[in-house]
Design a protein around this motif. Structure first.
Motif, short mmCIF file in Angstrom:
data_model
loop_
_atom_site.label_atom_id
_atom_site.label_comp_id
_atom_site.label_asym_id
_atom_site.label_seq_id
_atom_site.Cartn_x
_atom_site.Cartn_y
_atom_site.Cartn_z
N ASP A 57 0.80 -1.22 0.00
CA ASP A 57 0.00 0.00 0.00
C ASP A 57 0.84 1.28 0.00
OD1 ASP A 57 1.00 -0.37 2.51
OD2 ASP A 57 -0.87 0.06 3.58
N GLU A 58 2.04 1.21 -0.62
CA GLU A 58 2.92 2.39 -0.65
C GLU A 58 3.12 2.88 -2.08
OE1 GLU A 58 4.19 3.93 1.94
OE2 GLU A 58 3.34 2.52 3.42
N VAL A 59 3.35 4.18 -2.22
CA VAL A 59 3.78 4.79 -3.48
C VAL A 59 5.22 5.24 -3.26
CG1 VAL A 59 3.42 6.62 -5.16
CG2 VAL A 59 1.45 5.57 -4.02
N GLU A 60 6.14 4.70 -4.05
CA GLU A 60 7.57 4.95 -3.83
C GLU A 60 8.22 5.49 -5.09
OE1 GLU A 60 9.04 1.36 -1.14
OE2 GLU A 60 7.83 0.67 -2.84
N GLY A 61 9.20 6.37 -4.92
CA GLY A 61 9.96 6.87 -6.05
C GLY A 61 10.98 5.85 -6.52
N LEU A 62 11.22 5.79 -7.83
CA LEU A 62 12.21 4.89 -8.41
C LEU A 62 13.48 5.68 -8.75
CD1 LEU A 62 9.86 2.90 -10.83
CD2 LEU A 62 10.76 2.14 -8.61
N GLY A 66 10.87 7.58 -11.87
CA GLY A 66 9.51 7.08 -11.98
C GLY A 66 8.89 6.79 -10.63
N LEU A 67 7.75 6.11 -10.65
CA LEU A 67 7.03 5.76 -9.43
C LEU A 67 6.69 4.28 -9.43
CD1 LEU A 67 4.34 8.55 -8.80
CD2 LEU A 67 6.51 8.23 -7.60
N ARG A 68 6.68 3.69 -8.25
CA ARG A 68 6.17 2.34 -8.06
C ARG A 68 4.95 2.44 -7.15
NH1 ARG A 68 8.23 -3.18 -7.94
NH2 ARG A 68 7.16 -4.39 -6.33
N ILE A 69 3.83 1.97 -7.66
CA ILE A 69 2.55 2.08 -6.95
C ILE A 69 2.16 0.68 -6.48
CG2 ILE A 69 0.13 2.74 -7.15
CD1 ILE A 69 1.07 4.43 -9.64
N ALA A 174 3.00 2.29 -18.57
CA ALA A 174 3.19 1.65 -17.28
C ALA A 174 3.55 0.17 -17.45
CB ALA A 174 1.92 1.77 -16.44
N VAL A 175 4.14 -0.37 -16.41
CA VAL A 175 4.50 -1.79 -16.37
C VAL A 175 3.83 -2.41 -15.14
CG1 VAL A 175 6.38 -3.46 -16.11
CG2 VAL A 175 6.68 -1.43 -17.55
N VAL A 176 3.14 -3.53 -15.32
CA VAL A 176 2.46 -4.21 -14.22
C VAL A 176 3.40 -5.28 -13.67
CG1 VAL A 176 0.40 -5.48 -13.52
CG2 VAL A 176 0.26 -3.82 -15.38
N VAL A 177 3.63 -5.22 -12.36
CA VAL A 177 4.50 -6.20 -11.69
C VAL A 177 3.62 -7.33 -11.15
CG1 VAL A 177 6.26 -6.58 -9.94
CG2 VAL A 177 6.07 -4.34 -11.06
N VAL A 178 3.95 -8.55 -11.52
CA VAL A 178 3.10 -9.71 -11.21
C VAL A 178 3.94 -10.75 -10.49
CG1 VAL A 178 1.77 -11.58 -12.24
CG2 VAL A 178 1.66 -9.29 -13.24
N THR A 213 1.17 -7.11 -7.91
CA THR A 213 1.75 -6.56 -6.68
C THR A 213 2.05 -5.07 -6.79
OG1 THR A 213 3.98 -7.21 -7.38
CG2 THR A 213 2.75 -8.76 -5.99
N ALA A 214 2.24 -4.56 -8.01
CA ALA A 214 2.58 -3.14 -8.16
C ALA A 214 2.41 -2.73 -9.62
CB ALA A 214 4.02 -2.88 -7.72
N VAL A 215 2.40 -1.41 -9.81
CA VAL A 215 2.45 -0.83 -11.15
C VAL A 215 3.58 0.19 -11.14
CG1 VAL A 215 1.25 0.60 -12.85
CG2 VAL A 215 -0.01 -1.15 -11.59
#
Length: 329
Positions: A57-62, A66-69, A174-178, A213-215
């Motif tokens: 449940d975090e939004v983090e800078g890359l 970019g961003l990881r949601i 965007a890229v979806v992390v699975v 798990t993330a975008v």
């Protein structure tokens, strides 16, 4: 409603193992779409695995800017996040265009990607529907067509994808992390959802048990501007007839780069690659924007009841790019 078993998990790998090993198990997080389908009899799982409390449940800078949601980030929180509003206004606007404030407070990033079509025949279990019951037929082809697809449909299905957020993510590359039993993989948004073909029951390219798990969002060039425009039957709480997400990098009257995605017109967020190709390196004028939009929609195959979507999409693409080129963020 069919009885089911409810389980809550606190570890992503545990969740994947639980659903992969049970074909009738499904994930639930916010439940804003799935719970409706349970009540309607559209979804009849044996097991619900609650992933709403996973540490996602975090939004983090890359490192690349970019961003990881995280997949469990709520739609309302994501729309209000300072980094999203500042760097990706198209995403914030798309989120705020979707559903109601109450639903956005519950809906998650991962769940939004996986919501299913609102085609009236899909949600009515008294009617045939190839998406719900493969091989039963597609009454939408002769029935209510206002919300149906004009691009990429098949003889088996003319349903459209309902998400606003996913359209913005498509335009943002965007890229979806699975996460699956073999570990983590990254899926470009353009490959995450699928067209109906002869398997309309499949919305995505996910395998049974794979968990979003993330975008991840790539950084955008400083000069780029972005926006989301949605055309619908009423001002709020309605799905798109046509929507446009666009990212434009233009200066000196020239388009240096552009990304366009359409919602409400296809079984998946539709990347307007024909229009993009025509625009790159060309003039940033309304005439050029309209010509590119018309080229993109040349492949449209509308039904009698939704032919209006073709000029509507052309006009919406043109208006969105015109405003961006004029300085609107």
């Amino acid at each position: 409603m069919k009885p089911f078993t409810y389980e809550q998990v606190l570890d992503p790998a545990e969740a994947v193992a639980r659903v992969t090993g049970s074909p009738e198990a499904v994930y639930v997080a916010g439940g804003t779409n799935l719970v409706d389908h349970l009540k309607l009899g559209v979804a009849t799982p044996d097991v619900l695995v609650d992933v709403s409390r996973l540490p996602l449940d975090e939004v983090e800078g890359l490192e690349d800017g970019g961003l990881r949601i995280g997949a469990a980030v709520r739609n309302a929180d994501l729309a209000a996040h300072a980094a999203v509003r500042r760097g990706y206004p198209v995403l914030a606007q798309a989120l705020l265009a979707g559903a109601s404030g109450q639903i956005r407070n519950v809906a998650t990033t991962g769940g939004n990607l996986l919501q299913r079509t609102r085609c009236v025949y899909f949600q009515d279990v008294t009617t045939p529907c190839n998406k719900r019951e493969p091989g039963s037929g597609c009454p939408a082809r002769e029935g209510f067509q206002r919300s149906a697809a004009v691009l990429g449909a098949s003889e088996h299905c003319v349903a459209t994808h309902p998400s606003d957020m996913a359209v913005a993510l498509a335009a943002l590359d965007a890229v979806v992390v699975v996460l699956g039993t073999d570990g983590e993989r990254r899926v470009p948004m353009s490959d995450f959802h699928r067209l109906p073909g002869d398997r309309p029951e499949l919305d995505t390219t996910l395998a049974q048990g794979e968990l979003v798990t993330a975008v991840e969002l790539p950084a955008l060039p400083d000069a780029s501007r972005s926006a989301y425009r949605k055309v619908r039957d009423r001002a709020s709480y309605a799905f798109a007839l046509v929507s446009v997400a666009a990212v434009l990098d233009a200066s000196g009257g020239t388009v240096h780069d552009v990304r366009i995605a359409l919602g409400g017109v296809a079984h998946k967020p539709w990347r307007a690659s024909v229009a993009e190709e025509r625009l790159r390196g060309g003039p940033a004028t309304e005439e050029a924007f309209r010509a590119a939009a018309e080229a993109e929609l040349a492949a449209a195959v509308p039904l009698d009841g939704n032919a209006f979507k073709v000029p509507m999409a052309v006009n919406t693409i043109t208006a969105t790019l015109r405003n961006l080129a004029g300085g609107s963020r």
